[in-house]
Design an enzyme around this catalytic site. Structure first.
Site, PDB file in Angstrom:
ATOM      1  N   LYS A 155       0.829  -1.203   0.000  1.00 57.31           N
ATOM      2  CA  LYS A 155       0.000   0.000   0.000  1.00 57.31           C
ATOM      3  C   LYS A 155       0.870   1.263   0.000  1.00 57.31           C
ATOM      4  CE  LYS A 155      -3.577   0.165   2.921  1.00 57.31           C
ATOM      5  NZ  LYS A 155      -4.926   0.409   2.340  1.00 57.31           N
ATOM      6  N   ARG A 200      -3.207   2.954   8.745  1.00 57.35           N
ATOM      7  CA  ARG A 200      -3.500   1.643   8.130  1.00 57.35           C
ATOM      8  C   ARG A 200      -2.232   0.798   8.072  1.00 57.35           C
ATOM      9  NH1 ARG A 200      -6.536   5.000   4.474  1.00 57.35           N
ATOM     10  NH2 ARG A 200      -8.731   4.346   4.320  1.00 57.35           N
ATOM     11  N   GLY A 217      -7.818  -7.488   5.088  1.00 59.39           N
ATOM     12  CA  GLY A 217      -8.666  -7.601   6.269  1.00 59.39           C
ATOM     13  C   GLY A 217      -8.006  -8.247   7.461  1.00 59.39           C
ATOM     14  N   MET A 256      -5.263  -7.202   9.149  1.00 56.18           N
ATOM     15  CA  MET A 256      -4.726  -6.322  10.183  1.00 56.18           C
ATOM     16  C   MET A 256      -5.601  -5.082  10.348  1.00 56.18           C
ATOM     17  SD  MET A 256      -0.667  -6.829   9.776  1.00 56.18           S
ATOM     18  CE  MET A 256      -0.735  -6.213   8.125  1.00 56.18           C
ATOM     19  N   ARG A 308      -3.557  -1.470  -6.627  1.00 53.17           N
ATOM     20  CA  ARG A 308      -2.758  -2.699  -6.603  1.00 53.17           C
ATOM     21  C   ARG A 308      -3.235  -3.595  -7.742  1.00 53.17           C
ATOM     22  NH1 ARG A 308      -5.364  -5.266  -1.047  1.00 53.17           N
ATOM     23  NH2 ARG A 308      -7.516  -5.174  -1.752  1.00 53.17           N
ATOM     24  N   HIS A 354     -38.575 -29.201 -33.442  1.00 47.18           N
ATOM     25  CA  HIS A 354     -38.271 -30.610 -33.681  1.00 47.18           C
ATOM     26  C   HIS A 354     -37.042 -31.041 -32.869  1.00 47.18           C
ATOM     27  CE1 HIS A 354     -36.224 -33.927 -35.891  1.00 47.18           C
ATOM     28  NE2 HIS A 354     -37.495 -34.395 -35.961  1.00 47.18           N
ATOM     29  N   ARG A 396       1.595 -47.471 -22.892  1.00 48.16           N
ATOM     30  CA  ARG A 396       1.724 -48.587 -21.940  1.00 48.16           C
ATOM     31  C   ARG A 396       1.037 -49.813 -22.522  1.00 48.16           C
ATOM     32  NH1 ARG A 396      -0.078 -43.863 -18.084  1.00 48.16           N
ATOM     33  NH2 ARG A 396      -1.244 -43.655 -20.018  1.00 48.16           N
ATOM     34  N   SER A 452      13.823 -42.060 -20.981  1.00 53.10           N
ATOM     35  CA  SER A 452      12.601 -41.396 -20.558  1.00 53.10           C
ATOM     36  C   SER A 452      12.525 -41.564 -19.048  1.00 53.10           C
ATOM     37  CB  SER A 452      11.394 -42.030 -21.249  1.00 53.10           C
ATOM     38  OG  SER A 452      10.232 -41.346 -20.836  1.00 53.10           O
ATOM     39  N   GLY A 478      11.064 -42.138 -15.798  1.00 54.47           N
ATOM     40  CA  GLY A 478       9.803 -42.630 -15.247  1.00 54.47           C
ATOM     41  C   GLY A 478       9.745 -42.158 -13.814  1.00 54.47           C
ATOM     42  N   CYS A 516       8.180 -39.028 -18.501  1.00 48.15           N
ATOM     43  CA  CYS A 516       6.836 -39.519 -18.787  1.00 48.15           C
ATOM     44  C   CYS A 516       6.063 -39.912 -17.534  1.00 48.15           C
ATOM     45  CB  CYS A 516       6.896 -40.689 -19.756  1.00 48.15           C
ATOM     46  SG  CYS A 516       7.746 -42.128 -19.087  1.00 48.15           S
ATOM     47  N   TYR A 550      11.794 -33.352 -24.076  1.00 46.34           N
ATOM     48  CA  TYR A 550      10.337 -33.323 -24.062  1.00 46.34           C
ATOM     49  C   TYR A 550       9.790 -33.808 -22.726  1.00 46.34           C
ATOM     50  CZ  TYR A 550      10.390 -38.405 -24.700  1.00 46.34           C
ATOM     51  OH  TYR A 550      10.593 -39.747 -24.519  1.00 46.34           O
TER      52      TYR A 550
END
Lengths: 882, 882
Positions: free
Chosen positions: B26, B96, B105, B107, B352, B468, B564, B767, B769, B834, B854
């Site tokens: 603030k 504040r 809300g 404080m 903000r 219809h 798989r 890969s 696992g 994967c 990847y």
């Protein structure tokens, strides 16, 4: 020009023992013996490099090999005063293989090479022994045809048998020179008929045929199989040894034999072996004639009527004794010798380190050290730790070798092991303390019945098969050795002695009531002392029962590295309280059940601490999944519920709730302590209260090491450690005694190893739990590995069973990482290993190399671990055990 | 001297937006707005460092703070032309809190501070509005007493209620100045009575009391809880903002309100918010009066009769519009504003970045980029990938926000998702290919019945609730939206349009027959295009069914990363053949059963290869333990045995033999292929034959990647690879077509990661696992983790569920090691992941950081992964999702 051929003879040699890789074991040692001035028939070695070249070049030889062989043959001829192929004075040779590693019987040998229709006549004339000459020639034709021409033995055996039948002979010795001459004609005809070409008459053709056969035999099926079994690389190749023949078959002043410089079975320092008069090496192997003993002592011991070498050929025997001393001194180890005596003159044909039993290995190592031939450290390095298992384990295994203290009468069958006690009172005390004992008495009387009952077995020094001890023991079904008269008991000193050896009260002995033997491990003990001086690693034991702890202490354990507290909860009232805890609906209920376990757990620890007398004790908090404590089968559930006064339905549901797909990776280890801290609190309290109690009772300071299992992250350890610390503080406040203690963790998950730096922030010690670390790192459930682990070893996918010998490439890297990271975070971090690997020599060598402080193993493996640790410290390269 | 206090006001400020850590959100933004020349009441911020100092020094202030506050108060007084505590022209202030992170809300706040019995008279006189003055004073007493003196609200409410009852009032607005004056007397008496001391009259005492209360509120229970939930460190502390009061309660030309610069729910660019005339901030929060809309458009849309700000105070509204544009331009994001209008003049009290829904976040990011305020890359970084799940998943979740394309009549209830088709024929084709579709027609006729049957739902642009389409759909129980008249269908182009948006045949839409909505994800698609430009990581999918593969391709998958194969064996005839194989007594029997599976497996792969149109497909060989294919319960065994025509006893015994204690670590993965190579051979043959077939059919080259699971050592991979290579060669010979292919492995055991250098010698790709790698590295069985994993997260032992977000410290180190070692051994090694983590943004960021090629995830996570991969490439620091 590459040197392919190395000559030896007449006190000089181009090679020596250090050229084993190049010349093979046999060739290198022949050269070495020559240089030592020993009587070795001259010869030469074609190096293993030729073998390699041969296989790399489509079974051809290097171009300059023939020239080098010719030169060597001339050199040998000169030394022996003969000429290869010379028709007047022919040089005959043997052609033998000789690899880097001994491969006994695996490859081919040809003797008497150089004989043909002409040279045989010269040999007959020169030796003045035509029968010897024709006998040698027919042997050569048989051997050469078999080895080089690949004509099977039976072809020749059939001819000989037919001939002998025809003549009415039974034995070969009945064959005369003329008979052998006739046989030779038939043998040659057989070759011609089977191969369509005559038996080679040219000695050079014979020689190259034999050389080719030896190199060829490197790749025969037997040799390939043998290399496979013994991990010998194909690339090593074999050498070929060509050596002037000496003849053990030149009559009754000739002989051939083998000898060990010490007894390969017991290790006793004695010339041990056998020989045959008027024979060639193959006869000894063939086993048709019974060989004779070398020494008179051996002959007498064996009850043989055939003269010993010592008696039959005293000069040759004297020479053999001289040479064996010289070779042992030179090689600093027991030797296995081959020799031939030709007309009274001894010739050495081979020396090598002799194979021996575990028991002999131990004794020879200790004796050589005591004789000053080797150092104590060297003796420690020479004994295979795995062999201690046979030597020290207190059971009588028919395959195990025995350390004999004395013998008596086999008065009551069976074997028994225990501490020596000399009175029935002592026997009863031992029994009460759950220690096994052997009651040793001069003789027993009716007053000894209670002692005999308490003992595992009885040994008396007087009395026969019908003595009181014998009769009563048989009635009780207890092993007994009676009338061991060479034993002297000294009650005052609490010792018994025999032949200069003394055992004292409390020492372990084993009696074998089946054969009257009294056994002990005293030689091993000497070696162990030397080993203890050499090692750096401490050896602890995995133990939770007083019996295990006591046994381990006797075997030299220097603390408990792993006390698995769950094992304390499976019996009697304990499992009931344990199940009450598991069934409890809330913390309050659990605490009530734990309160019942506390005094039992405390008394367990008091006993362990007292036995360990101030040695460190590492106590692991409850580790297994809780369902292990519950019944699972409906009937069992019903029974347990009734016994507990609990609802069977509730028990069934709880067991079902706790059931897991993969318990190994489930709700166990510190995960239990995080969920139910009250369990860890009870255990910690029991530990600290026990330590206070023992300190009060004995004045000895106990420093328990509390171990938190299956830690994966530091916060887990922080949480559990906070509870342990709180208990320590409470107990200190309540008792006024502050117990020193450490809190540490098992490193048994890959993540814990990787995060060791962090975890060491909260742990004062790490103990590598390599059983679980192996399971997780390799993804193998030990319980289920049976389906494939065997075939994995067989196929060479895994060199060793990773649960026996630590997988250094995988698990080992994690251990190394954890050590580095742990030490970096806490310089004085204590490091141990407490998996099964703690008793495996190869794994112990690894522990030494990564700088652990101790290993912990089962009680009976403690001696093995002590020796292996010493060897590791001495830098011995240990191969995996399996 | 440390600077503790930072002033702002009149176009100048000592702080700015970059000092958020020091001044709180603030305070920093108030300073920033001042510097931008916006109308901000002057004030000053006491820095967060004071808060830290306060708690580090036993709740005391730095010595020089008072002096700095005094100076700042004087400065504010000068700018506002008033004096703090001045009896003629008093300066009133608000106090504040303002932390670094927004804690709405949590404080405390005190308004109107500086009022006392004297200054209230001055305010009454100056404002010429005694009612306002006394109203403000009673508000101040209530608020201050509550916040600083800890006197509960109800004390004052009771007094006020009693007074109003007594007077016969209902509303506070009925209270006159004199009434408030009387109330103030009662309020002060209440303070005196409850606390034993008078309400403080000294403005300085009031001020320090309020400052202390704000700092104190940093440690109140609410704030602590909030920080806990949002991982805000206690050490950050709060700042205190003291600011000259402006009054929204000075009559009908005064007001107070909040506004968002864009709609926080939909993201639409419109000034969105509410305000109250003649009120202070607390009134808006209290919710007693209904707030008014800011814009006329909003008022009309809401059907409100109360005037909008636009209508009621056009000047102030114009100023607010100017400022909101300026702030959005400045902050380059949607802003959440607080403002007060005092007698017609607009004052800004806060700005903000506004909170927003997932849907709004997406739209705002795309719009800001299209408006040129931010780059496309920045837009890509601003959207939380997890939110795509709501936005793109084709189900109608009541909590999900919706992208509306058009609306029609809710003609038949239920929701449906599918591709757009425009004819019944297309609908039937889609159905046959197992693709879901929505039939879109101008109107339907009886000829469309079969298409309506085939479609998931029906959308018409013409016709009402009794048309219809509506009647038939209701009869069929299918969702229908009818009469969506704003949609124009272009049959020729195969498109439909509405309000400038066009969708084409095959695009996904969702209709909600419950409310008539037609939904689509078009904005998301635009963002995804930008994301695809930015990312480096390829995104593949885990798929074995044609449906999954097609869905993934639609969502932008660039290949299959994990097929798989075991999932292909569970249905119909397949499981029977599979069970026959498992029950077979020898290899011959297994081969016979596998021969039945071959054509089925081949046709599976043909279909996948065709769908993937040349994109890479990684096929994993059979992985699970064989017992997963067998029945285990007696009754089930009996049934299966009968169905198979096999012996129930044999089936039972085989199931028992294969049962495992820890199947996760058992006889599975490549261990199966090592034991039964014929299984791997059948699968490899099916793969290569399918590739040949698809190449013949389509001409497109297929490059299958054959993946060997659960490799622990290189020799395992060597063995299985040899079988695969042999099959490739056989198929090439048989068909004359050579299929390019790769063989690789899953890295899913710690040992495989450690030995990656070696394994890469035989693997063309890795890969990771990470499901199994997490289970083994952490020693946690995913199936059993329920017992403790939740509590581990709750206790902070694990920051995230390691099966959702990759454990970077443990598992991640192994992945990193394996990448380094694998790449060192094979520079062009292809690297993927994967596990479930392939769809988790934090894990994807990790994959980017270690240089994988990847990730592969479930079809519906493909868009999330694409966006997360783009953000990772753009260097966004992603927090874990959970």
């Amino acid at each position: 020009m590459t040197k392919w051929v190395y000559t030896f003879g007449d006190g000089q040699a181009e090679g020596n023992a250090s050229l084993r890789n190049l010349l093979g074991g046999k060739g290198a040692n022949l050269a070495e013996m020559c240089s030592l001035g020993l009587p070795v028939p001259p010869g030469f070695t074609i190096s293993t490099e030729v073998c390699t070249w041969f296989y790399a070049h489509d079974n051809k030889y290097p171009l300059d090999l023939a020239q080098q062989v010719d030169a060597a043959l001339k050199h040998v001829g000169k030394l022996s005063g003969r000429g290869f192929g010379d028709k007047e004075n022919p040089l005959l040779v043997s052609v033998r293989s000789g690899a880097r590693a001994s491969m006994p019987g695996m490859m081919d040998t040809v003797l008497n090479l150089g004989l043909n229709d002409e040279t045989v006549e010269a040999v007959a004339k020169l030796s003045n022994n035509p029968r010897f000459a024709y006998d040698s020639y027919r042997r050569f034709i048989t051997m050469y045809s078999n080895v080089v021409l690949e004509l099977e033995h039976h072809n020749f055996e059939d001819i000989l048998e037919e001939y002998k039948d025809h003549k009415g002979y039974t034995l070969d010795t009945e064959m005369t020179a003329e008979d052998w001459k006739a046989i030779i004609v038939s043998f040659k005809a057989c070759v011609q008929e089977n191969l369509g070409k005559p038996f080679p008459q040219d000695p050079y053709e014979q020689l190259w045929g034999a050389i080719g056969a030896v190199f060829g035999s490197w790749m025969n099926a037997r040799a390939i199989k043998y290399r496979d079994l013994h991990s010998i690389p194909e690339s090593w190749g074999t050498a070929v040894n060509v050596q002037a023949m000496v003849f053990g078959n030149m009559g009754d002043t000739s002989a051939t034999g083998v000898a060990f410089t010490r007894n390969p079975s017991t290790g006793t320092k004695e010339l041990y072996g056998e020989f045959l008069i008027n024979a060639q090496g193959e006869d000894v192997v063939a086993g048709i004639r019974t060989p004779q003993d070398i020494t008179e002592a051996a002959r007498i011991a064996a009850g043989s009527t055939k003269p010993s070498l010592e008696a039959a050929m005293p000069e040759a025997y004297k020479e053999l004794v001289r040479i064996y001393g010289l070779l042992e001194n030179h090689y600093r180890d027991m030797q296995d010798l081959e020799f031939t005596i030709e007309r009274g003159k001894l010739w050495m044909l081979q020396t090598r380190n002799g194979k021996r039993t575990a028991k002999a290995a131990l004794r020879i190592a200790v004796d050589l050290a005591n004789e000053g031939l080797i150092s104590q450290e060297e003796a420690v390095k020479r004994v295979d730790p795995a062999s201690l298992d046979q030597l020290l384990h207190p059971t009588i295994d028919p395959k195990a070798t025995r350390l004999q203290f004395a013998t008596g009468l086999p008065a009551s069958p069976g074997a028994a092991t225990g501490e020596i006690v000399f009175t029935s009172e002592e026997a009863e005390e031992a029994k009460k303390a759950k220690r096994k004992c052997i009651l040793v008495r001069v003789e027993t009387s009716p007053e000894d019945i209670h002692g005999m009952h308490a003992a595992e077995g009885i040994l008396t020094t007087r009395g026969g098969m019908t003595s009181h001890a014998a009769v009563v023991a048989r009635g009780m079904g207890k092993p007994c050795v009676s009338g061991a008269g060479t034993i002297r008991i000294d009650m005052a000193a609490g010792t018994m002695s025999c032949a200069g050896k003394t055992l004292k009260r409390g020492d372990f002995i084993t009696i074998d009531g089946g054969n009257g033997q009294v056994l002990v491990g005293e030689i091993a003990m000497l070696l162990m002392e030397w080993a203890d001086k050499a090692r750096r690693l401490k050896i602890r034991t995995n133990a939770e029962t007083p019996l295990d702890a006591r046994t381990a202490v006797k075997f030299g354990a220097e603390g408990i590295g792993l006390c698995r507290t769950e094992h304390m909860f499976f019996e009697g009232e304990r499992i009931i309280a344990m199940r009450e805890m598991i069934l409890a609906d809330d913390e309050k209920g659990r605490r009530a059940a734990l309160a019942k376990l506390l005094p039992m757990q405390r008394s367990d620890f008091i006993e362990l601490f007292e036995i360990m007398k101030g040695l460190p004790v590492t106590i692991r908090l409850l580790d297994p999944p809780l369902h292990e404590f519950l019944p699972h089968e409906p009937r069992e559930i019903q029974e347990v519920a009734e016994a507990m006064g609990a609802s069977a339905e509730k028990l069934r549901i709880r067991a079902l709730e706790l059931r897991e797909s993969n318990p190994m990776l489930g709700f166990r280890g510190c995960r239990l302590a995080v969920a139910y801290p009250e369990i860890a609190e009870m255990q910690a309290r029991a530990i600290f209260e026990a330590a206070v109690e023992v300190e009060k009772r004995t004045g000895a300071m106990v420093t328990p090491e509390v171990m938190v299992p299956l830690v994966m992250t530091k916060p887990e350890l922080d949480l559990v450690k906070a509870r342990i610390d709180a208990m320590a503080a409470e107990v200190a406040k309540e008792t006024g005694v502050t117990v020193p203690y450490q809190v540490g963790t098992m490193i048994e998950l890959p993540r814990a190893a990787l995060r060791a730096g962090e975890i060491a922030g909260a742990a004062e010690f790490f103990s590598f739990g390599t059983n679980d670390l192996t399971q997780t790192t390799l993804g193998i459930s030990r319980d289920d590995a049976g389906n494939f682990l065997g075939s994995y070893k067989a196929r060479g996918i895994l060199a060793e069973d990773p649960f026996v010998t630590l997988d250094q490439e995988g698990v080992g890297e994690l251990v190394k990482l954890a050590v580095e990271r742990g030490k970096a975070a806490r310089a004085n971090l204590k490091l141990g290993l407490c998996g099964e690997h703690g008793g495996d020599p190869a794994s112990i060598a690894f522990c030494e190399s990564v700088g652990l402080d101790y290993v912990s193993c089962s009680p009976f493996r403690v001696p093995i671990a002590r020796l292996a640790a010493a060897q590791a410290a001495l830098g011995k390269v240990t191969k995996a055990e399996g």
